[in-house]
Design a protein around this motif. Structure first.
Motif, PDB file in Angstrom:
ATOM      1  N   THR A 187     -12.274   0.953  -3.869  1.00 47.31           N
ATOM      2  CA  THR A 187     -12.267   2.343  -4.339  1.00 47.31           C
ATOM      3  C   THR A 187     -13.620   2.790  -4.887  1.00 47.31           C
ATOM      4  OG1 THR A 187     -11.462   1.662  -6.529  1.00 47.31           O
ATOM      5  CG2 THR A 187      -9.803   2.259  -4.885  1.00 47.31           C
ATOM      6  N   ALA A 188     -14.537   1.848  -5.049  1.00 43.08           N
ATOM      7  CA  ALA A 188     -15.852   2.198  -5.600  1.00 43.08           C
ATOM      8  C   ALA A 188     -16.555   3.190  -4.686  1.00 43.08           C
ATOM      9  CB  ALA A 188     -16.704   0.934  -5.762  1.00 43.08           C
ATOM     10  N   GLY A 189     -17.040   4.270  -5.252  1.00 42.64           N
ATOM     11  CA  GLY A 189     -17.794   5.257  -4.498  1.00 42.64           C
ATOM     12  C   GLY A 189     -16.956   6.262  -3.742  1.00 42.64           C
ATOM     13  N   LEU A 190     -15.634   6.100  -3.741  1.00 44.02           N
ATOM     14  CA  LEU A 190     -14.786   7.052  -3.033  1.00 44.02           C
ATOM     15  C   LEU A 190     -14.574   8.307  -3.881  1.00 44.02           C
ATOM     16  CD1 LEU A 190     -11.980   4.709  -1.625  1.00 44.02           C
ATOM     17  CD2 LEU A 190     -14.023   5.540  -0.435  1.00 44.02           C
ATOM     18  N   ALA A 191     -14.255   9.410  -3.207  1.00 46.66           N
ATOM     19  CA  ALA A 191     -13.871  10.623  -3.928  1.00 46.66           C
ATOM     20  C   ALA A 191     -12.620  10.327  -4.746  1.00 46.66           C
ATOM     21  CB  ALA A 191     -13.604  11.751  -2.939  1.00 46.66           C
ATOM     22  N   MET A 247      -8.307   2.927 -12.421  1.00 49.08           N
ATOM     23  CA  MET A 247      -8.660   1.733 -11.649  1.00 49.08           C
ATOM     24  C   MET A 247      -8.316   1.900 -10.179  1.00 49.08           C
ATOM     25  SD  MET A 247      -7.329  -1.201 -14.310  1.00 49.08           S
ATOM     26  CE  MET A 247      -7.849  -2.599 -13.307  1.00 49.08           C
ATOM     27  N   SER A 248      -7.305   2.727  -9.897  1.00 52.52           N
ATOM     28  CA  SER A 248      -6.866   2.934  -8.516  1.00 52.52           C
ATOM     29  C   SER A 248      -7.710   3.970  -7.788  1.00 52.52           C
ATOM     30  CB  SER A 248      -5.398   3.386  -8.499  1.00 52.52           C
ATOM     31  OG  SER A 248      -4.576   2.424  -9.109  1.00 52.52           O
ATOM     32  N   GLY A 249      -8.666   4.572  -8.478  1.00 56.33           N
ATOM     33  CA  GLY A 249      -9.562   5.516  -7.833  1.00 56.33           C
ATOM     34  C   GLY A 249      -9.124   6.961  -7.924  1.00 56.33           C
ATOM     35  N   ALA A 250      -8.401   7.318  -9.002  1.00 49.68           N
ATOM     36  CA  ALA A 250      -7.935   8.693  -9.175  1.00 49.68           C
ATOM     37  C   ALA A 250      -8.535   9.308 -10.425  1.00 49.68           C
ATOM     38  CB  ALA A 250      -6.411   8.718  -9.268  1.00 49.68           C
ATOM     39  N   ARG A 251      -8.381  10.621 -10.545  1.00 56.05           N
ATOM     40  CA  ARG A 251      -8.686  11.324 -11.785  1.00 56.05           C
ATOM     41  C   ARG A 251      -7.389  11.916 -12.310  1.00 56.05           C
ATOM     42  NH1 ARG A 251     -10.563  16.417 -13.637  1.00 56.05           N
ATOM     43  NH2 ARG A 251     -10.808  17.335 -11.564  1.00 56.05           N
ATOM     44  N   LEU A 270      -0.634  -1.867  -9.382  1.00 57.26           N
ATOM     45  CA  LEU A 270      -1.988  -1.359  -9.185  1.00 57.26           C
ATOM     46  C   LEU A 270      -2.273  -1.151  -7.702  1.00 57.26           C
ATOM     47  CD1 LEU A 270      -4.838  -0.671 -10.275  1.00 57.26           C
ATOM     48  CD2 LEU A 270      -5.375  -3.122 -10.078  1.00 57.26           C
ATOM     49  N   GLU A 271      -1.869  -2.121  -6.883  1.00 55.74           N
ATOM     50  CA  GLU A 271      -2.112  -2.014  -5.445  1.00 55.74           C
ATOM     51  C   GLU A 271      -1.291  -0.878  -4.820  1.00 55.74           C
ATOM     52  OE1 GLU A 271      -3.277  -6.672  -4.485  1.00 55.74           O
ATOM     53  OE2 GLU A 271      -1.200  -6.005  -4.254  1.00 55.74           O
ATOM     54  N   VAL A 272      -0.054  -0.682  -5.292  1.00 56.46           N
ATOM     55  CA  VAL A 272       0.758   0.424  -4.771  1.00 56.46           C
ATOM     56  C   VAL A 272       0.118   1.759  -5.127  1.00 56.46           C
ATOM     57  CG1 VAL A 272       2.971   1.618  -4.969  1.00 56.46           C
ATOM     58  CG2 VAL A 272       2.917  -0.865  -4.729  1.00 56.46           C
ATOM     59  N   LEU A 273      -0.315   1.900  -6.380  1.00 55.65           N
ATOM     60  CA  LEU A 273      -0.999   3.128  -6.788  1.00 55.65           C
ATOM     61  C   LEU A 273      -2.242   3.370  -5.942  1.00 55.65           C
ATOM     62  CD1 LEU A 273      -0.858   3.050 -10.699  1.00 55.65           C
ATOM     63  CD2 LEU A 273       0.258   4.716  -9.191  1.00 55.65           C
ATOM     64  N   ALA A 274      -3.043   2.320  -5.753  1.00 58.19           N
ATOM     65  CA  ALA A 274      -4.267   2.471  -4.968  1.00 58.19           C
ATOM     66  C   ALA A 274      -3.948   2.874  -3.532  1.00 58.19           C
ATOM     67  CB  ALA A 274      -5.066   1.178  -4.992  1.00 58.19           C
ATOM     68  N   GLU A 310      -6.602   5.652   3.027  1.00 61.61           N
ATOM     69  CA  GLU A 310      -7.628   5.424   4.060  1.00 61.61           C
ATOM     70  C   GLU A 310      -8.239   4.039   3.984  1.00 61.61           C
ATOM     71  OE1 GLU A 310      -9.879   7.255   0.535  1.00 61.61           O
ATOM     72  OE2 GLU A 310      -7.874   7.337   1.441  1.00 61.61           O
ATOM     73  N   VAL A 311      -8.152   3.386   2.813  1.00 64.56           N
ATOM     74  CA  VAL A 311      -8.713   2.025   2.692  1.00 64.56           C
ATOM     75  C   VAL A 311      -7.653   0.992   2.376  1.00 64.56           C
ATOM     76  CG1 VAL A 311     -11.028   2.793   2.089  1.00 64.56           C
ATOM     77  CG2 VAL A 311      -9.336   2.417   0.277  1.00 64.56           C
ATOM     78  N   PHE A 312      -6.412   1.415   2.160  1.00 66.15           N
ATOM     79  CA  PHE A 312      -5.315   0.473   1.903  1.00 66.15           C
ATOM     80  C   PHE A 312      -4.217   0.740   2.926  1.00 66.15           C
ATOM     81  CE2 PHE A 312      -7.440   0.931  -2.173  1.00 66.15           C
ATOM     82  CZ  PHE A 312      -7.553  -0.369  -2.600  1.00 66.15           C
ATOM     83  N   ARG A 313      -4.273   0.031   4.012  1.00 61.93           N
ATOM     84  CA  ARG A 313      -3.294   0.226   5.081  1.00 61.93           C
ATOM     85  C   ARG A 313      -2.510  -1.057   5.302  1.00 61.93           C
ATOM     86  NH1 ARG A 313      -4.066   5.055   7.263  1.00 61.93           N
ATOM     87  NH2 ARG A 313      -6.142   6.024   7.175  1.00 61.93           N
TER      88      ARG A 313
END
Length: 317
Positions: free
Chosen positions: A194-198, A228-232, A304-308, A314-317
């Protein structure tokens, strides 16, 4: 905050939701009373051992516990993850995982343990977790059985602390090390992906409607998991749980995440205020088993993985 199973078994009312939030979860509000683990003497090789528990009580355990009563879902899940589920002589009525745990005798709830039933189970150790009531503790102490209260701070380190303490008592340190190593690896993998993703705007729904709107504010562990999952989290400025539909409309989230209670999503998306949100109009409302994110147990990494995966498919398929 053991909420999902309670939601599924209770009439869905906000008062009960908030009761579930504050009575069972060890760590949903970050930076609370359990800011750091209590210091204790490492259990020595062999017994008896003396442990300073999370209620600052010095508890002496005279022999290796073979018959344990767990009065918290996270403790039950930890024992099974350690491969020590056969030691459970009893479990709380809220312990519903792993499958088959319902075959273990029901010893009552966290708030109302069944003292007579617990006595009949002949335990040599009773373990509870956060928000266990002092009144219940006094009653259990009269049984003459060691009662240990274990919970750590509101983060993954708090989980590792609790796993370690339980593992030391059941001679399962090697299993604890494997669990924690795997969890740390998976946490790092989520953060790397998730680093660097929108970071899409997310609203996490606890409850809504006439009795009030509730979410996870910026001082809760659910907020940390969303981050941590890449959200705001659109409620990041909130302290606590009480929100409003007006603030949700103002935040207009890209995604909404809510409990997987039957009918919940349908009621939410048809509700005044919510049905006009961008996330609802674009069918970006997702459900999650909240037991995965509100118990201080080994499945927290699954949560955490489900949230991500919800936030960044697009990166967790």
């Amino acid at each position: 905050m053991h909420s999902c199973r309670l939601f599924k078994s209770w009439p869905f009312r906000p008062a009960l939701v908030l009761a579930a939030l504050f009575l069972v979860s060890p760590f949903l509000i970050a930076g609370g009373a359990s800011e750091k683990p209590p210091l204790d003497d490492p259990p020595a090789a062999g017994f008896p051992v003396s442990v300073l528990d999370s209620f600052d009580r010095r508890v002496t355990i005279s022999r290796e516990p073979k018959r344990i009563v767990s009065l918290a879902p996270n403790i039950t899940e930890i024992l099974f993850a350690l491969g020590e589920g056969e030691r459970l002589a009893g479990r709380s009525s809220w312990c519903d995982y792993p499958p088959g745990v319902e075959d273990i005798p029901d010893a009552g709830s966290l708030m109302e343990p069944n003292i007579e039933k617990i006595a009949s189970l002949r335990p040599d150790l009773i373990i509870a977790s956060a928000h266990f009531q002092r009144g219940s503790l006094d009653k259990l102490d009269r049984l003459g059985v060691p009662v240990l209260i274990l919970f750590g701070p509101e983060n993954f380190d708090g989980l590792f602390y609790t796993i370690d303490k339980v593992a030391e008592l059941v001679d399962a340190e090697a299993a604890a090390s494997r669990i924690e190593t795997d969890m740390r690896r998976r946490i790092e993998a989520v953060q790397m992906k998730t680093a660097g993703l929108a970071r899409p705007k997310v609203y996490y729904v606890i409850d809504f409607g006439a009795s009030g709107d509730y979410t996870a504010g910026g001082n809760t562990f659910i907020h940390q998991l969303l981050t941590m999952s890449g959200a705001r989290n659109i409620a990041e400025d909130l302290k606590g749980w009480a929100y409003s539909v007006e603030m949700v409309i103002q935040g207009d989230p890209d995604l909404i995440i809510c409990p997987d209670i039957p009918g919940f999503k349908e009621r939410l998306t048809a509700s005044p205020g919510y049905r006009s949100l961008k996330a609802v109009r674009k069918d970006r409302v997702f459900q999650i088993d909240v037991d995965l994110i509100d118990r201080q147990g080994p499945r927290l990494i699954d949560g955490l993985e489900v949230l991500a995966g919800i936030i960044h498919p697009e990166v967790f398929r």
